[in-house]
Scaffold this motif. Structure first.
Motif, PDB file in Angstrom:
ATOM      1  N   ASP A 137      14.324  11.331 -46.777  1.00  0.00           N
ATOM      2  CA  ASP A 137      15.527  11.993 -46.311  1.00  0.00           C
ATOM      3  C   ASP A 137      16.228  11.226 -45.200  1.00  0.00           C
ATOM      4  N   GLY A 138      15.706  10.052 -44.846  1.00  0.00           N
ATOM      5  CA  GLY A 138      16.334   9.226 -43.821  1.00  0.00           C
ATOM      6  C   GLY A 138      15.908   9.547 -42.405  1.00  0.00           C
ATOM      7  N   ALA A 139      15.058  10.552 -42.236  1.00  0.00           N
ATOM      8  CA  ALA A 139      14.610  10.917 -40.888  1.00  0.00           C
ATOM      9  C   ALA A 139      13.604   9.884 -40.381  1.00  0.00           C
ATOM     10  N   TYR A 140      13.652   9.619 -39.093  1.00  0.00           N
ATOM     11  CA  TYR A 140      12.673   8.711 -38.500  1.00  0.00           C
ATOM     12  C   TYR A 140      12.215   9.244 -37.150  1.00  0.00           C
ATOM     13  N   ARG A 141      11.062   8.764 -36.757  1.00  0.00           N
ATOM     14  CA  ARG A 141      10.520   9.004 -35.421  1.00  0.00           C
ATOM     15  C   ARG A 141       9.995   7.654 -34.968  1.00  0.00           C
ATOM     16  N   TYR A 142      10.506   7.157 -33.879  1.00  0.00           N
ATOM     17  CA  TYR A 142      10.261   5.813 -33.397  1.00  0.00           C
ATOM     18  C   TYR A 142       9.604   5.906 -32.026  1.00  0.00           C
ATOM     19  N   LEU A 143       8.398   5.373 -31.899  1.00  0.00           N
ATOM     20  CA  LEU A 143       7.670   5.388 -30.639  1.00  0.00           C
ATOM     21  C   LEU A 143       7.505   3.954 -30.153  1.00  0.00           C
ATOM     22  N   PHE A 144       7.777   3.714 -28.892  1.00  0.00           N
ATOM     23  CA  PHE A 144       7.582   2.377 -28.349  1.00  0.00           C
ATOM     24  C   PHE A 144       7.341   2.452 -26.853  1.00  0.00           C
ATOM     25  N   THR A 145       6.788   1.390 -26.325  1.00  0.00           N
ATOM     26  CA  THR A 145       6.577   1.247 -24.894  1.00  0.00           C
ATOM     27  C   THR A 145       7.464   0.099 -24.431  1.00  0.00           C
ATOM     28  N   PRO A 146       8.449   0.371 -23.578  1.00  0.00           N
ATOM     29  CA  PRO A 146       9.410  -0.666 -23.192  1.00  0.00           C
ATOM     30  C   PRO A 146       8.798  -1.863 -22.471  1.00  0.00           C
ATOM     31  N   GLY A 147       7.687  -1.678 -21.811  1.00  0.00           N
ATOM     32  CA  GLY A 147       7.047  -2.773 -21.092  1.00  0.00           C
ATOM     33  C   GLY A 147       5.722  -2.324 -20.526  1.00  0.00           C
ATOM     34  N   PHE A 148       4.953  -3.279 -20.085  1.00  0.00           N
ATOM     35  CA  PHE A 148       3.641  -2.991 -19.528  1.00  0.00           C
ATOM     36  C   PHE A 148       3.776  -2.017 -18.361  1.00  0.00           C
ATOM     37  N   GLY A 149       2.977  -0.964 -18.409  1.00  0.00           N
ATOM     38  CA  GLY A 149       2.983   0.025 -17.348  1.00  0.00           C
ATOM     39  C   GLY A 149       4.065   1.086 -17.452  1.00  0.00           C
ATOM     40  N   HIS A 150       4.910   0.992 -18.456  1.00  0.00           N
ATOM     41  CA  HIS A 150       5.968   1.979 -18.652  1.00  0.00           C
ATOM     42  C   HIS A 150       5.481   3.104 -19.570  1.00  0.00           C
ATOM     43  N   GLU A 151       6.118   4.234 -19.443  1.00  0.00           N
ATOM     44  CA  GLU A 151       5.809   5.376 -20.301  1.00  0.00           C
ATOM     45  C   GLU A 151       6.319   5.126 -21.720  1.00  0.00           C
ATOM     46  N   GLN A 152       5.606   5.673 -22.692  1.00  0.00           N
ATOM     47  CA  GLN A 152       6.029   5.566 -24.079  1.00  0.00           C
ATOM     48  C   GLN A 152       7.314   6.370 -24.291  1.00  0.00           C
ATOM     49  N   VAL A 153       8.213   5.822 -25.090  1.00  0.00           N
ATOM     50  CA  VAL A 153       9.495   6.459 -25.391  1.00  0.00           C
ATOM     51  C   VAL A 153       9.474   6.889 -26.856  1.00  0.00           C
ATOM     52  N   ILE A 154       9.997   8.064 -27.108  1.00  0.00           N
ATOM     53  CA  ILE A 154      10.083   8.570 -28.481  1.00  0.00           C
ATOM     54  C   ILE A 154      11.555   8.788 -28.797  1.00  0.00           C
ATOM     55  N   ARG A 155      11.993   8.206 -29.910  1.00  0.00           N
ATOM     56  CA  ARG A 155      13.343   8.445 -30.405  1.00  0.00           C
ATOM     57  C   ARG A 155      13.217   9.005 -31.810  1.00  0.00           C
ATOM     58  N   ASP A 156      14.101   9.892 -32.163  1.00  0.00           N
ATOM     59  CA  ASP A 156      14.140  10.361 -33.537  1.00  0.00           C
ATOM     60  C   ASP A 156      15.585  10.570 -33.942  1.00  0.00           C
ATOM     61  N   GLY A 157      15.798  10.606 -35.223  1.00  0.00           N
ATOM     62  CA  GLY A 157      17.150  10.761 -35.733  1.00  0.00           C
ATOM     63  C   GLY A 157      17.179  10.517 -37.224  1.00  0.00           C
ATOM     64  N   THR A 158      18.337  10.087 -37.694  1.00  0.00           N
ATOM     65  CA  THR A 158      18.532   9.794 -39.101  1.00  0.00           C
ATOM     66  C   THR A 158      19.050   8.367 -39.237  1.00  0.00           C
ATOM     67  N   ILE A 159      18.467   7.619 -40.126  1.00  0.00           N
ATOM     68  CA  ILE A 159      18.863   6.232 -40.364  1.00  0.00           C
ATOM     69  C   ILE A 159      20.262   6.214 -40.976  1.00  0.00           C
ATOM     70  N   PRO A 160      21.135   5.300 -40.537  1.00  0.00           N
ATOM     71  CA  PRO A 160      22.476   5.208 -41.123  1.00  0.00           C
ATOM     72  C   PRO A 160      22.429   4.993 -42.642  1.00  0.00           C
ATOM     73  N   ARG A 161      23.461   5.453 -43.301  1.00  0.00           N
ATOM     74  CA  ARG A 161      23.534   5.429 -44.763  1.00  0.00           C
ATOM     75  C   ARG A 161      23.289   4.034 -45.358  1.00  0.00           C
ATOM     76  N   SER A 162      23.863   2.979 -44.776  1.00  0.00           N
ATOM     77  CA  SER A 162      23.697   1.632 -45.348  1.00  0.00           C
ATOM     78  C   SER A 162      22.240   1.171 -45.279  1.00  0.00           C
ATOM     79  N   LEU A 163      21.563   1.457 -44.176  1.00  0.00           N
ATOM     80  CA  LEU A 163      20.145   1.102 -44.073  1.00  0.00           C
ATOM     81  C   LEU A 163      19.314   1.933 -45.044  1.00  0.00           C
TER      82      LEU A 163
END
Length: 103
Positions: A1-27
Motif C-alpha cells: 500500500d506504499g506505507a513505510y516506517r523508517y528508523l535510523f540513528t543520525p549519528g553516534f550517541g544520538h537518539e533513534q529517529v522514526i519516520r513514517d508515511g507513504t512513498i510517492p507514486r513514482s517510487l
C-alpha cells in the motif's frame, strides 16, 4: 500500500529517529515493477558475508518488505543481494528518498 516506517540513528550517541508515511507514486510504481516473490526470495537468502560496510565504519541497510502477506528481509550484511537488479535499484531510490526527501 506504499506505507513505510523508517528508523535510523543520525549519528553516534544520538537518539533513534522514526519516520513514517507513504512513498510517492513514482517510487511506488518502480517498486511494484521490481518486486516479485522470486526476486525477494533470492535476495533475502541468508549468506555469511566476508565483509560488510559496517565493519569499516560504513552503513549497512536492512529492508523488511511485506509482499502478499509474507515478510522478507534484505540485508546488505547478510543476504544475497544482486546490486545490478531492478529490485536493488528501486530500493536504492527509495533509500535516497528517505535520506533526502527528494525523488
Amino acid at each position: 500500500d506504499g506505507a513505510y516506517r523508517y528508523l535510523f540513528t543520525p549519528g553516534f550517541g544520538h537518539e533513534q529517529v522514526i519516520r513514517d508515511g507513504t512513498i510517492p507514486r513514482s517510487l511506488r510504481r518502480d517498486l511494484e515493477k521490481a518486486v516479485t516473490e522470486d526476486t525477494l526470495q533470492a535476495q533475502s537468502f541468508e549468506i555469511e558475508p566476508s565483509i560488510c560496510n559496517s565493519y569499516t565504519d560504513g552503513i549497512d541497510v536492512l529492508y523488511r518488505v511485506t509482499y502478499n502477506g509474507e515478510e522478507y528481509e534484505i540485508d546488505t550484511c547478510g543476504t544475497d543481494i544482486d546490486t545490478s537488479s531492478r529490485l536493488w535499484d528501486a530500493l536504492v531510490k527509495t533509500w535516497n528518498y528517505f535520506e533526502t526527501g527528494e525523488i
